[in-house]
Design a protein around this motif. Structure first.
Motif, mmCIF file in Angstrom:
data_model
loop_
_atom_site.group_PDB
_atom_site.id
_atom_site.type_symbol
_atom_site.label_atom_id
_atom_site.label_comp_id
_atom_site.label_asym_id
_atom_site.label_seq_id
_atom_site.Cartn_x
_atom_site.Cartn_y
_atom_site.Cartn_z
ATOM 1 N N GLN A 59 -15.378 54.341 2.670
ATOM 2 C CA GLN A 59 -14.671 53.537 3.930
ATOM 3 C C GLN A 59 -14.926 53.979 5.020
ATOM 4 O O GLN A 59 -14.873 53.374 6.292
ATOM 5 C CB GLN A 59 -13.005 53.851 3.834
ATOM 6 N N MET A 63 -21.448 48.905 5.871
ATOM 7 C CA MET A 63 -22.681 48.406 5.229
ATOM 8 C C MET A 63 -22.788 47.095 5.571
ATOM 9 O O MET A 63 -21.958 46.082 5.467
ATOM 10 C CB MET A 63 -22.654 48.701 3.507
ATOM 11 N N ASN A 69 -22.365 38.458 2.944
ATOM 12 C CA ASN A 69 -21.377 38.722 2.066
ATOM 13 C C ASN A 69 -19.985 38.897 2.463
ATOM 14 O O ASN A 69 -19.042 39.744 2.130
ATOM 15 C CB ASN A 69 -21.645 40.227 1.268
ATOM 16 N N LEU A 70 -19.636 37.919 3.300
ATOM 17 C CA LEU A 70 -18.114 37.788 3.615
ATOM 18 C C LEU A 70 -17.324 37.077 2.727
ATOM 19 O O LEU A 70 -17.763 36.431 1.756
ATOM 20 C CB LEU A 70 -18.266 36.997 5.036
ATOM 21 N N VAL A 71 -16.220 37.309 2.830
ATOM 22 C CA VAL A 71 -15.323 36.434 1.907
ATOM 23 C C VAL A 71 -14.762 35.025 2.400
ATOM 24 O O VAL A 71 -14.330 34.931 3.518
ATOM 25 C CB VAL A 71 -13.868 37.401 1.688
ATOM 26 N N GLY A 72 -15.739 34.020 1.813
ATOM 27 C CA GLY A 72 -15.490 32.643 2.373
ATOM 28 C C GLY A 72 -14.315 32.243 2.697
ATOM 29 O O GLY A 72 -14.036 31.253 3.355
ATOM 30 N N ASN A 73 -13.408 32.537 1.723
ATOM 31 C CA ASN A 73 -11.829 31.906 1.648
ATOM 32 C C ASN A 73 -11.038 32.604 2.572
ATOM 33 O O ASN A 73 -9.809 32.111 2.830
ATOM 34 C CB ASN A 73 -11.228 31.946 0.506
ATOM 35 N N LEU A 74 -11.663 33.820 3.419
ATOM 36 C CA LEU A 74 -10.755 34.293 4.426
ATOM 37 C C LEU A 74 -11.221 33.914 5.815
ATOM 38 O O LEU A 74 -12.519 33.908 6.205
ATOM 39 C CB LEU A 74 -10.593 35.644 4.328
ATOM 40 N N ILE A 82 -9.743 43.405 6.201
ATOM 41 C CA ILE A 82 -9.794 44.071 4.770
ATOM 42 C C ILE A 82 -10.045 45.321 4.615
ATOM 43 O O ILE A 82 -9.371 46.207 4.144
ATOM 44 C CB ILE A 82 -10.893 43.228 3.785
ATOM 45 N N PRO A 83 -11.135 45.943 5.214
ATOM 46 C CA PRO A 83 -11.429 47.317 5.134
ATOM 47 C C PRO A 83 -10.319 48.096 5.627
ATOM 48 O O PRO A 83 -10.097 49.351 5.250
ATOM 49 C CB PRO A 83 -12.830 47.593 5.849
ATOM 50 N N GLU A 85 -6.965 47.311 5.816
ATOM 51 C CA GLU A 85 -5.826 47.259 4.601
ATOM 52 C C GLU A 85 -6.355 48.512 3.357
ATOM 53 O O GLU A 85 -5.483 49.122 2.907
ATOM 54 C CB GLU A 85 -5.999 45.682 3.982
ATOM 55 N N LEU A 86 -7.648 48.352 3.015
ATOM 56 C CA LEU A 86 -8.157 49.133 2.006
ATOM 57 C C LEU A 86 -8.004 50.620 2.559
ATOM 58 O O LEU A 86 -7.375 51.433 1.631
ATOM 59 C CB LEU A 86 -9.764 48.929 1.712
ATOM 60 N N ARG A 130 -16.864 44.000 10.642
ATOM 61 C CA ARG A 130 -16.077 44.338 9.357
ATOM 62 C C ARG A 130 -16.653 45.628 8.925
ATOM 63 O O ARG A 130 -15.872 46.632 8.697
ATOM 64 C CB ARG A 130 -16.274 43.334 8.172
#
Ligand SMILES: Nc1ncnc2c1ncn2[C@@H]1O[C@H](COP(=O)(O)OP(=O)(O)O)[C@@H](O)[C@H]1O
Ligand SMILES: [Mg+2]
Lengths: 230, 220
Positions: A59, A63, A69-74, A82-83, A85-86, A130
């Protein structure tokens, strides 16, 4: 092989495709497990670390990738969150941090858009935001500009340089493009068929004669200036 | 035909209710167990994150056997299991047992396929951020595959509706059974056509809802 990346450096890893550059980069956050040897980041040895601790270390290592490599649906906003949240950051804190990161890459106005609505360069900026969300000390970049056009490439390289200068983040850039190394890297490693064949600092004006015929990368990067010191 | 519709109105509503129970419970089973099973199938596959040949072989065999069994024979073969689970092998609730088992296997396969469409890079990015296994699945894989997952469930539901039509053999009832008993066996062609029309409307409704939802969910 042994490779030490100086804190605060922009360290380029260059070589032909298939040379093992990505593999070496993935070793740095242990996405790839070494058969032997150790990986140490910021004084902590990642190899042999239990899974849970390793995830926490990751974390703190950003990278970015050639394909973003994004999340296309967000939305952009959610992608950057997201990071956080993780890492268990509170909702209010996440929002604040997300804003800061998008401001940093100059995309604050795109927060509610989806990646598909953005250009390649903008997507890479989101990916950078991100990667910066958890305030990493190290940013790993795998061919960050290889799917971008020349002017966008220059933009993104500018952002990477800005990250190093204003945030003090150490940056490792894997690339097969000479221009990337020439424009931003302070240190360079050269790879060929799975091995590190050369490693030098660009401040080192000095140019030692190549032991192997293919040391041309050093010649090309240090250029005539390197040669004239001999 | 309107006379026929009125004549059997009560029975028709009852049949629709039975179809809803059978299909509804199967869809529930597909989501509750088929989704995790499909996720496991995906992860165990060759070249995937938790590649495991043995587990992959076992799970694939089970899923394939269930899916290749002629459905009516599966219903009969599962009678002891049904009796064990719900106490009887006859009736609408008993009929949901074989239906649910097929539903789980059927949807698991479609889940696996949807997950395979998620780019490897997304997983790579998730792991680089320090995502746990659960976070990888919930925050990345399911999010990115969500329209495929919905479409898969839609296709499955239509199949379950079709499977449910033969559940008359174990007294499951439903619209299909109504068509056979009141329409076909009593030579009341209009009643049969009426029941078939109801089935068509049901399927259209499911397909339309699922298709629209999948489209709205897809932002890629
Ligand atoms: N030092 C190494 N030891 C074993 N395999 C390697 C090594 N370096 C590279 N490879 C293999 O070579 C292939 C290409 O490596 P990759 O890192 O993708 O190259 P690049 O990013 O330079 O194009 C990969 O399949 C990788 O597993
Ligand atoms: Mg590569």
């Amino acid at each position: 092989m042994s490779l030490k990346v100086e804190p605060g450096a922009i360290h380029g890893i260059i070589g032909a495709s298939g040379a093992g550059k990505s593999t070496l980069l993935r070793l740095m956050n242990l996405l790839e497990q070494p058969d032997q040897g150790t990986v140490t980041v910021g004084g902590r040895e990642l190899t042999g670390m239990p899974d849970k601790l390793l995830r926490r270390e990751r974390q703190k290592i950003g990278m970015i990738f050639q394909q973003f490599n994004l999340v296309g649906n967000l939305t952009v906003h959610r992608n950057v969150s997201i990071p956080l949240e993780l890492a268990g950051v509170s909702k209010r804190e996440r929002f604040k941090r997300m804003r800061e990161c998008l401001d940093f890459v100059g995309l604050a106005d795109k927060a509610e858009q989806y990646p598909a609505q953005l250009s390649g360069g903008q997507r890479q900026r989101v990916a950078i935001a991100r990667a910066l969300a958890n305030e990493p000390k190290l940013l790993l970049c795998d061919e960050p500009t290889s799917s971008l056009d020349p002017s966008t490439t220059a933009d993104i390289l500018g952002v990477l340089k800005h990250i190093k200068e204003s945030l003090g983040v150490t940056v490792v850039v894997v690339t097969h493009e000479m221009e990337v190394v020439k424009s931003i890297c302070s240190h360079v490693s050269v790879m060929e068929s799975g091995r590190l064949i050369d490693s030098f600092s660009r401040a080192e004006g000095e140019f030692s004669p190549p032991q192997i015929a293919s040391l041309s990368y050093r010649e090309q990067i240090l250029g005539k200036a390197g040669n004239s010191y001999v | 035909m309107f006379e026929e519709m009125l004549k059997y109105q009560t029975q028709m509503w009852e049949s629709i209710g039975e179809t809803f129970i059978m299909v509804g419970i199967s869809v529930g089973a597909a989501l509750l167990l088929g989704l995790p099973l499909g996720t496991l199938l995906y992860f165990c596959r060759k070249g995937q994150l938790y590649e495991n040949r043995t587990l992959s072989f076992v799970l694939n065999s089970i899923v394939n056997i269930i899916r290749s069994f002629p459905f009516l024979l599966l219903v009969v073969a599962l009678i002891p299991v049904t009796r064990l689970l719900v106490g009887t092998a006859i009736g609408t609730i008993a009929a949901t047992v074989p239906l649910s088992i097929v539903a789980i296997a059927y949807y698991a396969r479609l889940v696996e396929q949807s997950l395979l469409e998620v780019p490897k890079g997304t997983i790579e990015a998730a792991l680089s951020m320090g995502a746990s296994k659960l976070a990888l699945v919930v925050k990345f894989l399911y999010v990115e595959a969500r329209s495929g997952l919905v479409l898969g469930l839609t296709t499955s539901t239509v199949s379950f509706i079709s499977f449910s039509t033969v559940m008359g053999v174990v007294g499951g009832g439903g619209v299909g059974d109504f068509a056979i008993r009141y329409g076909y066996q009593r030579f009341e062609t209009e009643v049969m056509v009426y029941a078939i029309l109801v089935m068509i409307v049901l399927v259209q409704l499911v397909q339309f809802t699922g298709g629209t939802l999948a489209r709205l969910l897809d932002k890629r």
